[in-house]
Design an enzyme around this catalytic site. Sequence first.
Site, PDB file in Angstrom:
ATOM      1  N   CYS A  52       0.804  -1.229   0.000  1.00  0.00           N
ATOM      2  CA  CYS A  52       0.000   0.000   0.000  1.00  0.00           C
ATOM      3  C   CYS A  52       0.836   1.278   0.000  1.00  0.00           C
ATOM      4  CB  CYS A  52      -0.965   0.011   1.181  1.00  0.00           C
ATOM      5  SG  CYS A  52      -0.217  -0.377   2.752  1.00  0.00           S
ATOM      6  N   HIS A 112      -2.637   6.668   3.643  1.00  0.00           N
ATOM      7  CA  HIS A 112      -1.200   6.887   3.778  1.00  0.00           C
ATOM      8  C   HIS A 112      -0.823   8.176   3.034  1.00  0.00           C
ATOM      9  CE1 HIS A 112      -0.838   3.026   5.517  1.00  0.00           C
ATOM     10  NE2 HIS A 112      -0.199   2.353   4.566  1.00  0.00           N
TER      11      HIS A 112
END
Length: 353
Positions: A129, A255
């Site tokens: 990710c 993120h």
Amino acid sequence: DLPTLAIVGATGAVGTVMRQILSTRQNVWGEIRLIASPRSAGRLLSVRGEDVEVQALAPEVFDDVDVAMFDVPDEVSAEWAPVAAARGAVAVDNSGAFRMDSDVPLVVPEVNAPAARNRPKGIIANPNCTTLSMIVVLGALHAELELTQVFAASYQAASGAGQGGIDTLHDQLSKVAGNRDVGSQPGDVRRVVGDDLGPFPAPLAMNVVPWAGSLKDGGWSSEELKIRNESRKILDLPDLKVSATCVRVPVVTTHSVAMHATFDREVSTELAWEILRDAPGVVLYDDAARGEFPTPADVVGTDPTWVGRVRRSLDDTHSLDLFVCGDNLRKGAALNTAQIAELVAAELTGSHK
Ligand code: 2RA
């Protein structure tokens, strides 16, 4: 006939987002099978507005499956993705088990879609990710400017560590909430949140933790090496210079990464804006004078990678500094996996352009 899809790991944090995503994207699938550990077998879960019974992972569940998306621990994928492939399915795997295997393509559709067709093991890997939060923007810039080096510092959300990470952050936040005495003396946050730190090596509430993943040679974390190795493979730049520091922040999902990227060509902020404005899967949101730049609180739940704070380096006319945010459960996991599965579906049904 529309292809049959299996979702392996249908009950997890990413599996849940996968089911939501499949319920909102163009429907290219016939049957969708939900697979999980025997513990979850028999549960009814919703996908495309219908309740589907979860089946226990077993070789037979892959019979007549065209594409099997996996979001399970590395060791489960290592064992079961080849089983799915041997039964004729294309496995699209979101674990770390196959990402660096030279016979397994590592695919981000906006960057290297053609790589998905060359899959000698019948397996396609989905990147980590954190790599995915950066790579769509880097790929677009590289296509025009030729990337030579990236320095990155991540600001990673708790959900990257799974449901346990989310639960830990919420528990800790509820313990510190409203306590105006906490946060000004060494160790007081630790005392208030208690000894159970969940998947994190230090308290996450009211803190930043410069660690994600496991310890590797030279003091690097596995997460930092993934950014380096996966970016090199996806961009097909085996000698790309990459240094990353991965940091966990008290954000539930999305993120962020601050990047300093260097190119073969001379760059300007305006040229970077021009490239990023037209890049598929990217939203340029960059007007610092108006306080406009991406933040996780605004980006969470959305599909694109958001980019702002684009600046040409003051000391190097070949370098840009920029800040990106991407939902780590969507583009960082479930969405990219679904996009790869859709590439394969288009190939199987002959509907690709
Ligand atoms: C994390 N990148 O954020 C990991 C999850 N795959 O911890």
